[in-house]
Scaffold this active site. Structure first.
Site, mmCIF file in Angstrom:
data_model
loop_
_atom_site.group_PDB
_atom_site.id
_atom_site.type_symbol
_atom_site.label_atom_id
_atom_site.label_comp_id
_atom_site.label_asym_id
_atom_site.label_seq_id
_atom_site.Cartn_x
_atom_site.Cartn_y
_atom_site.Cartn_z
ATOM 1 N N SER A 189 1.151 -10.142 -14.352
ATOM 2 C CA SER A 189 0.940 -10.942 -13.147
ATOM 3 C C SER A 189 -0.330 -10.493 -12.429
ATOM 4 C CB SER A 189 2.152 -10.824 -12.212
ATOM 5 O OG SER A 189 2.508 -9.465 -12.002
ATOM 6 N N GLU A 241 -2.349 -10.524 -8.469
ATOM 7 C CA GLU A 241 -2.134 -10.637 -7.025
ATOM 8 C C GLU A 241 -3.399 -11.102 -6.313
ATOM 9 O OE1 GLU A 241 0.264 -7.650 -5.026
ATOM 10 O OE2 GLU A 241 -1.428 -7.320 -3.659
ATOM 11 N N THR A 247 -0.419 -12.073 -0.915
ATOM 12 C CA THR A 247 -0.055 -11.089 0.100
ATOM 13 C C THR A 247 0.225 -11.739 1.461
ATOM 14 O OG1 THR A 247 -2.364 -10.660 0.700
ATOM 15 C CG2 THR A 247 -1.407 -9.308 -1.051
ATOM 16 N N HIS A 272 4.425 -12.817 -0.885
ATOM 17 C CA HIS A 272 4.884 -11.586 -0.255
ATOM 18 C C HIS A 272 5.518 -11.973 1.074
ATOM 19 C CE1 HIS A 272 2.126 -8.536 -2.479
ATOM 20 N NE2 HIS A 272 2.387 -9.586 -3.243
ATOM 21 N N ASP A 326 3.525 -3.679 7.541
ATOM 22 C CA ASP A 326 2.959 -2.802 8.564
ATOM 23 C C ASP A 326 2.826 -3.548 9.883
ATOM 24 O OD1 ASP A 326 2.530 -0.613 6.776
ATOM 25 O OD2 ASP A 326 0.814 -1.714 5.971
ATOM 26 N N ALA A 347 12.673 -2.537 4.315
ATOM 27 C CA ALA A 347 12.680 -3.496 3.213
ATOM 28 C C ALA A 347 14.086 -3.750 2.691
ATOM 29 C CB ALA A 347 11.778 -3.009 2.089
ATOM 30 N N TYR A 387 6.771 3.441 -5.207
ATOM 31 C CA TYR A 387 5.671 4.370 -4.912
ATOM 32 C C TYR A 387 5.774 5.609 -5.809
ATOM 33 C CZ TYR A 387 5.047 1.454 -0.808
ATOM 34 O OH TYR A 387 4.831 0.374 0.022
ATOM 35 N N LYS A 443 16.992 -0.287 -1.580
ATOM 36 C CA LYS A 443 16.472 -1.636 -1.861
ATOM 37 C C LYS A 443 17.136 -2.236 -3.092
ATOM 38 C CE LYS A 443 12.070 -0.217 -1.558
ATOM 39 N NZ LYS A 443 10.577 -0.252 -1.470
ATOM 40 N N GLN A 503 2.919 0.603 -6.189
ATOM 41 C CA GLN A 503 1.588 0.826 -5.630
ATOM 42 C C GLN A 503 0.687 1.262 -6.779
ATOM 43 O OE1 GLN A 503 -1.084 0.391 -3.911
ATOM 44 N NE2 GLN A 503 -0.032 0.894 -1.993
ATOM 45 N N PHE A 519 -9.212 1.981 0.540
ATOM 46 C CA PHE A 519 -7.880 1.470 0.223
ATOM 47 C C PHE A 519 -6.912 2.613 -0.073
ATOM 48 C CE2 PHE A 519 -9.976 -2.600 -1.555
ATOM 49 C CZ PHE A 519 -9.916 -3.206 -0.312
ATOM 50 N N HIS A 522 0.840 -5.406 -13.327
ATOM 51 C CA HIS A 522 0.563 -6.283 -12.185
ATOM 52 C C HIS A 522 -0.808 -5.902 -11.644
ATOM 53 C CE1 HIS A 522 1.491 -8.729 -8.598
ATOM 54 N NE2 HIS A 522 0.967 -7.755 -7.875
#
Length: 289
Positions: free
Chosen positions: A12, A14, A45, A73, A105, A119, A141, A161, A172, A212, A262
């Site tokens: 995929s 993004e 996003t 998202h 955030d 989440a 993460y 989750k 991430q 980033f 991804h």
């Protein structure tokens, strides 16, 4: 890594929602190029505190209407149950069947986090409101969330989750494959076996990558950072080095059984496609690594 080998691989890309007509035209061109490799889905996003809400909806529905599944998202921070339910209804009625459910955030200056704080609460609310309409992706993460109190608590947060109803996860980005392998091993010991797809960030600009990475807690290994620093303003060398490094990492991930990739495209096609071609993924559904 054994648990990940049972899942069908999926790939995929993004995007972020463009702000201008020029940006929308560029994204359409990027979308068309990436559609040629037949990804499973695109994702779009959602800005901090829902700051891109309308642009995200517009982008998702436009891309989704063009024949490739597109996943919005959706973050809960700064939102209400009513506003989230409204978005879910819009997406369901438009035939969208996948959502990336995130905490999100708070934008600068916003004091309240909203009615849903985490989440796992968002995942539970989506299941309550929409049942099994959506395949729910959540974030993972491997190098641990930058705001987590410690590594063990971060793993427990991920487990919450999954217990709330997540189907799969996207990580991430990272540049150390061992961090992903260790993360999966820890999940297996907790009997968590949903697909966890590695998030891949192509390296095209050193200063942007550092910015980033500092924001999201992704580590740039010292040897990569030093080599990128040595290239200075030589953008061609940065791109070639980055392409090689990320391609080799993806080869390791897929060979070990990762259930796909991804790509964080930053609304650019070339860097992701170069890695894709290096990996020989033209007929990815028929390839064994």
């Amino acid at each position: 890594m054994e648990s990940q080998k049972q899942f069908k691989r999926r790939f995929s890309f993004e995007f972020f929602p463009p702000k201008t007509d020029q940006g929308r035209e560029k994204l359409q061109t990027v979308r068309d190029r990436l559609a040629e490799v037949h990804p499973d889905f695109f994702s779009v996003t959602f800005g901090a505190g829902g700051s891109t809400r309308d642009r995200t909806i517009e982008t998702v529905l436009n891309l989704h209407s063009q024949g490739i599944s597109t996943a919005p998202h959706l973050s809960c921070v700064g939102g209400t149950r009513e506003s989230i339910a409204e978005l879910l209804d819009i997406y369901r009625e438009s035939g969208v069947n996948r959502i990336v459910a995130l905490r999100g955030d708070l934008p600068s200056g916003m004091g309240a986090s909203g009615e849903l704080r985490y989440a796992n609460e968002l995942v539970a609310f989506i299941r309550e409101h929409s049942g099994d309409t959506f395949n729910l992706e959540v974030a993972a993460y491997p190098e641990f969330h930058p705001q987590a109190r410690n590594a063990e608590e971060d793993l427990k947060n991920f487990a919450r989750k999954v217990e709330a109803g997540a189907n799969s996860a996207i990580t991430q980005y990272f540049f150390n494959a061992d961090s992903y392998f260790y993360f999966i091993d820890r999940l297996e010991k907790m009997n968590i076996t949903i697909p966890v797809v590695p998030g891949i960030m192509p390296i095209v600009n050193f200063s942007s990558l550092v910015r980033f990475s500092d924001m999201c807690g992704a580590e740039i290994p010292r040897w990569i950072r030093k080599q990128l620093e040595a290239y200075g303003d030589d953008s061609d060398s940065i791109r070639k080095f980055g392409e090689d490094v990320v391609t080799r990492m993806c080869e390791r991930l897929l060979a070990a059984g990762a259930p796909g990739l991804h790509f964080y495209t930053l609304n650019q096609a070339e860097a992701s496609l170069n890695i894709w071609n290096n990996l020989g993924l033209a007929n990815w559904d028929k390839i064994s690594f």
